[in-house]
Design a protein around this motif. Structure first.
Motif, PDB file in Angstrom:
ATOM      1  N   ASP A   1      36.852  -9.611 -29.480  1.00  0.00           N
ATOM      2  CA  ASP A   1      36.002  -9.085 -30.551  1.00  0.00           C
ATOM      3  C   ASP A   1      35.156  -7.952 -29.974  1.00  0.00           C
ATOM      4  N   LEU A   2      35.200  -6.786 -30.635  1.00  0.00           N
ATOM      5  CA  LEU A   2      34.480  -5.630 -30.108  1.00  0.00           C
ATOM      6  C   LEU A   2      34.285  -4.626 -31.234  1.00  0.00           C
ATOM      7  N   SER A   3      33.157  -3.923 -31.207  1.00  0.00           N
ATOM      8  CA  SER A   3      32.911  -2.916 -32.239  1.00  0.00           C
ATOM      9  C   SER A   3      32.333  -1.658 -31.606  1.00  0.00           C
ATOM     10  N   PHE A   4      32.588  -0.522 -32.255  1.00  0.00           N
ATOM     11  CA  PHE A   4      32.098   0.775 -31.802  1.00  0.00           C
ATOM     12  C   PHE A   4      31.454   1.490 -32.986  1.00  0.00           C
ATOM     13  N   ASP A   5      30.350   2.201 -32.697  1.00  0.00           N
ATOM     14  CA  ASP A   5      29.702   2.994 -33.739  1.00  0.00           C
ATOM     15  C   ASP A   5      29.644   4.448 -33.279  1.00  0.00           C
ATOM     16  N   SER A   6      28.687   5.208 -33.787  1.00  0.00           N
ATOM     17  CA  SER A   6      28.642   6.639 -33.502  1.00  0.00           C
ATOM     18  C   SER A   6      28.127   6.965 -32.105  1.00  0.00           C
ATOM     19  N   ARG A   7      27.859   5.952 -31.304  1.00  0.00           N
ATOM     20  CA  ARG A   7      27.428   6.226 -29.929  1.00  0.00           C
ATOM     21  C   ARG A   7      28.620   6.595 -29.046  1.00  0.00           C
ATOM     22  N   ARG A   8      28.304   7.235 -27.933  1.00  0.00           N
ATOM     23  CA  ARG A   8      29.324   7.562 -26.933  1.00  0.00           C
ATOM     24  C   ARG A   8      29.478   6.349 -26.008  1.00  0.00           C
ATOM     25  N   THR A   9      30.684   5.801 -25.986  1.00  0.00           N
ATOM     26  CA  THR A   9      30.936   4.565 -25.236  1.00  0.00           C
ATOM     27  C   THR A   9      31.913   4.826 -24.102  1.00  0.00           C
ATOM     28  N   GLY A  10      31.505   4.468 -22.900  1.00  0.00           N
ATOM     29  CA  GLY A  10      32.414   4.514 -21.760  1.00  0.00           C
ATOM     30  C   GLY A  10      33.119   3.181 -21.610  1.00  0.00           C
ATOM     31  N   LEU A  11      34.449   3.193 -21.619  1.00  0.00           N
ATOM     32  CA  LEU A  11      35.245   1.968 -21.490  1.00  0.00           C
ATOM     33  C   LEU A  11      35.806   1.911 -20.071  1.00  0.00           C
ATOM     34  N   ILE A  12      35.360   0.912 -19.305  1.00  0.00           N
ATOM     35  CA  ILE A  12      35.754   0.830 -17.901  1.00  0.00           C
ATOM     36  C   ILE A  12      36.393  -0.529 -17.619  1.00  0.00           C
ATOM     37  N   GLY A  13      36.987  -0.658 -16.446  1.00  0.00           N
ATOM     38  CA  GLY A  13      37.633  -1.910 -16.051  1.00  0.00           C
ATOM     39  C   GLY A  13      38.704  -1.630 -15.027  1.00  0.00           C
ATOM     40  N   ARG A  14      39.120  -2.654 -14.336  1.00  0.00           N
ATOM     41  CA  ARG A  14      40.118  -2.488 -13.295  1.00  0.00           C
ATOM     42  C   ARG A  14      41.463  -2.075 -13.887  1.00  0.00           C
ATOM     43  N   ASN A  15      42.276  -1.416 -13.052  1.00  0.00           N
ATOM     44  CA  ASN A  15      43.594  -0.980 -13.506  1.00  0.00           C
ATOM     45  C   ASN A  15      44.419  -2.167 -13.984  1.00  0.00           C
ATOM     46  N   GLY A  16      45.124  -1.962 -15.099  1.00  0.00           N
ATOM     47  CA  GLY A  16      46.005  -2.997 -15.612  1.00  0.00           C
ATOM     48  C   GLY A  16      45.331  -4.017 -16.487  1.00  0.00           C
ATOM     49  N   VAL A  17      44.020  -3.830 -16.779  1.00  0.00           N
ATOM     50  CA  VAL A  17      43.302  -4.836 -17.566  1.00  0.00           C
ATOM     51  C   VAL A  17      43.441  -4.596 -19.070  1.00  0.00           C
ATOM     52  N   GLY A  18      43.947  -3.407 -19.468  1.00  0.00           N
ATOM     53  CA  GLY A  18      44.219  -3.174 -20.888  1.00  0.00           C
ATOM     54  C   GLY A  18      43.398  -2.089 -21.550  1.00  0.00           C
ATOM     55  N   LYS A  19      42.791  -1.172 -20.795  1.00  0.00           N
ATOM     56  CA  LYS A  19      41.936  -0.144 -21.392  1.00  0.00           C
ATOM     57  C   LYS A  19      42.752   0.818 -22.263  1.00  0.00           C
ATOM     58  N   SER A  20      43.843   1.341 -21.704  1.00  0.00           N
ATOM     59  CA  SER A  20      44.672   2.275 -22.473  1.00  0.00           C
ATOM     60  C   SER A  20      45.319   1.574 -23.661  1.00  0.00           C
ATOM     61  N   THR A  21      45.685   0.308 -23.483  1.00  0.00           N
ATOM     62  CA  THR A  21      46.245  -0.466 -24.593  1.00  0.00           C
ATOM     63  C   THR A  21      45.233  -0.590 -25.717  1.00  0.00           C
ATOM     64  N   LEU A  22      43.966  -0.834 -25.370  1.00  0.00           N
ATOM     65  CA  LEU A  22      42.931  -0.947 -26.391  1.00  0.00           C
ATOM     66  C   LEU A  22      42.809   0.363 -27.179  1.00  0.00           C
ATOM     67  N   LEU A  23      42.857   1.512 -26.491  1.00  0.00           N
ATOM     68  CA  LEU A  23      42.802   2.797 -27.200  1.00  0.00           C
ATOM     69  C   LEU A  23      43.991   2.952 -28.142  1.00  0.00           C
ATOM     70  N   LYS A  24      45.170   2.528 -27.698  1.00  0.00           N
ATOM     71  CA  LYS A  24      46.358   2.634 -28.550  1.00  0.00           C
ATOM     72  C   LYS A  24      46.247   1.724 -29.768  1.00  0.00           C
ATOM     73  N   LEU A  25      45.602   0.581 -29.616  1.00  0.00           N
ATOM     74  CA  LEU A  25      45.375  -0.300 -30.770  1.00  0.00           C
ATOM     75  C   LEU A  25      44.411   0.344 -31.756  1.00  0.00           C
ATOM     76  N   VAL A  26      43.370   0.989 -31.230  1.00  0.00           N
ATOM     77  CA  VAL A  26      42.394   1.648 -32.103  1.00  0.00           C
ATOM     78  C   VAL A  26      43.030   2.820 -32.843  1.00  0.00           C
ATOM     79  N   SER A  27      43.880   3.595 -32.134  1.00  0.00           N
ATOM     80  CA  SER A  27      44.484   4.783 -32.750  1.00  0.00           C
ATOM     81  C   SER A  27      45.636   4.437 -33.690  1.00  0.00           C
ATOM     82  N   GLY A  28      46.116   3.188 -33.641  1.00  0.00           N
ATOM     83  CA  GLY A  28      47.224   2.783 -34.491  1.00  0.00           C
ATOM     84  C   GLY A  28      48.584   2.951 -33.845  1.00  0.00           C
ATOM     85  N   GLU A  29      48.607   3.420 -32.602  1.00  0.00           N
ATOM     86  CA  GLU A  29      49.887   3.567 -31.914  1.00  0.00           C
ATOM     87  C   GLU A  29      50.516   2.207 -31.623  1.00  0.00           C
ATOM     88  N   LEU A  30      49.672   1.200 -31.413  1.00  0.00           N
ATOM     89  CA  LEU A  30      50.117  -0.183 -31.257  1.00  0.00           C
ATOM     90  C   LEU A  30      49.485  -1.040 -32.347  1.00  0.00           C
TER      91      LEU A  30
END
Length: 530
Positions: A25-54
């Motif tokens: 569960d996670l939400s984003f608003d009009s603030r600038r959010t830095g998304l960090i985490g170790r490699n392979g934890v799912g950061k790029s996947t999360l962006l693809k889910l937000v953009s609708g690619e996944l």
């Protein structure tokens, strides 16, 4: 309604069943959010889910507003132009027909007469002077990334989604991205390991195997909070281990007392001075008491061990990678590299480098600096022998290792373990596994096939295979080493390289990294005169 992005109960696994996100569960608003985490934890996947690619396998993604996305690498296909990246190929073609008097009256009404001006403004904002029809394949990786950034803001979206936007950018390009985000007043989700960029964020979200944690504030605020959390987690682990130890000792004491009582009862029964019925009753009571005490002790022991395991998992998330290298034995006065009057290029009469001369003596730490296109990677190719100079010569007088951006020294279809043993033939299995574990490739993780690793995992594997053995090379050549490493790994590699006693030749635009590893000299490249 204000723009927002809401992820509810998101679960997503890789095609081979590896779980990346679980009930997130996670939400984003009009603030600038830095998304960090170790490699392979799912950061790029999360962006693809937000953009609708996944699409999420479980849960939902709700986006209120428009989004524009910048991927880690701008795709280059045959015939693809700057206008294609802006999504205006047809609109631009209409303008060209208009200029040649070939447009119909209906097309004239649809023509966007401000299009080229707005495109030019967006491109200039990122230091580019290229026409809309320019072929993307003819631009450098850094230039393509800048075109992508220009196209991103051209759309004026409610949210911009950026995946490692400063990778492959020179200092000026990085500064342009930082300036963009510093002044951006709409929503932004930025996957990045660029500490200077993360300082401009309003909030940091860290993605781990335990889920997502929101930290209000920028990078400095996040680091301070993490330090406090790590200290608390270490305290909790110490408490859990102490409780587990106390319970183990109590259980042992209880077992020993019960054994003494049982032994005394047996001796009494052997003497025959107690009625049989009384002996049976005492024995039954003893067995019942002993059994209940054993079950209670086992429950307490299990609970204590679970608390220890939970505390250790928390430490694993919070504790950065720890890297220590063996000594190279490099003498301080030994000249290990000499580049003498080198001129080289890829096309006749169009040199990239002209009359280049420099030396490295002993454990010097030298950075190759310059804007994109000035020949930094070309110079490394000449130094390593991959490219022959037109004029001049290169003498390299010590073993060396090159970690390029593709980590090409690793065989893609082999496992990390097999690559390590190939590159370190004197190592045995135990030494191999211990070295890889220091780089967080433990147990079955060391058996992963290289081609299936993320970019950051691949570079970490390359570092492990080159520097994790008993005799690291006296010269280490690094081409943009932090491009695909996560933040914890960058800081750990920085710590390891500070302790490394060999020489470094580094191409990097990451000023924080260069300062941290103690660069002592810079060689600044400029474009060679034609």
């Amino acid at each position: 309604m204000s723009a927002s992005i809401v992820l509810s109960g998101i679960t997503w696994s890789t095609p081979d069943g590896w779980p990346l996100l679980s009930d997130l569960d996670l939400s984003f608003d009009s603030r600038r959010t830095g998304l960090i985490g170790r490699n392979g934890v799912g950061k790029s996947t999360l962006l693809k889910l937000v953009s609708g690619e996944l699409s999420p396998q479980v849960g939902s993604v709700t986006v209120s507003g428009t989004t524009s996305v910048l991927r880690q690498a701008v795709q280059v296909e045959a015939g693809r132009t700057v206008a294609d990246l802006f999504g205006v190929r047809d609109d631009l073609a209409l303008l060209r027909r208009t200029e040649h008097g070939e447009a119909t009256a209906e097309e004239l009404e649809r023509a966007d007469w401000t299009l080229e001006t707005r495109m030019t403004v967006a491109l200039v904002r990122f230091g580019l002077d290229v026409p809309p029809e320019a072929d993307l394949a003819c631009l450098s990786g850094g230039q393509r990334t800048r075109v992508g950034l220009a196209a991103l803001v051209f759309d004026e979206p409610d949210f911009i989604l950026l995946d490692e936007p400063t990778n492959n950018l020179d200092r000026e390009g990085r500064a342009a991205v930082i300036e963009l985000l510093a002044g951006w007043r709409s929503g932004a989700i930025v996957v990045s390991h660029d500490r200077a960029l993360l300082e401009t964020m309003d909030t940091i979200v860290e993605l781990t195997t335990l889920g997502a944690t929101v930290y209000g504030g920028n990078w400095s605020h996040y680091r301070a909070r993490k330090g406090t959390e790590l200290a608390a987690a270490q305290h909790d682990l110490a408490d859990a281990e102490r409780r587990a130890g106390e319970l183990a000792r109590r259980a042992q004491d209880t077992a020993e007392r019960q054994a003494r009582r049982d032994s005394a009862g047996k001796r009494k029964r052997a003497k025959g001075d107690m009625p049989r019925i009384q002996m049976n009753t005492l024995r039954s009571n003893s067995e019942n008491t002993g059994g209940e005490q054993a079950r209670l002790a086992e429950r307490r022991r299990t609970t204590a061990l679970e608390e220890v395991a939970a505390a250790r998992r928390r430490i694993e998330v919070l504790q950065p990678l720890s890297v220590v290298f063996a000594s190279t034995g490099l003498p301080a006065a030994k000249t290990i590299l000499h580049v003498d009057s080198v001129t080289v290029g890829y096309e006749p009469d169009r040199p990239i480098l002209r009359d280049m001369t420099f030396s490295i003596v002993g454990p010097e730490r030298v950075a190759i600096a310059g804007a994109n296109g000035t020949g930094k990677t070309t110079l490394l190719s000449v130094v390593t022998g991959a490219l022959k100079p037109w004029n001049g010569r290169v003498r390299i007088e010590t073993p060396f290792a090159l970690l390029d951006q593709q980590v090409s020294l690793l065989h893609r279809q082999a496992s990390i373990r097999d690559n390590f043993l190939r590159l370190n033939p004197a190592s045995d299995e135990n030494g191999c596994r211990a070295a890889l574990a220091r780089f967080m490739f433990r147990a079955d993780a060391a058996l992963q096939i290289v081609s299936r690793l993320s970019g950051g995992q691949m570079l970490r594997a390359g570092l492990a295979c080159v520097l994790g053995g008993k005799a690291p090379p006296p010269l280490l050549i690094l081409d943009e080493p932090t491009n695909h490493l996560d933040l914890d790994s960058i800081e750990a590699v920085e710590a390891g390289l500070r302790a490394y006693d060999g020489a470094l030749l580094v191409v990097s635009h990451d000023e924080a990294f260069l300062a941290s590893v103690g660069i002592s000299r810079r060689i600044e490249l400029t474009k060679a005169a034609r």
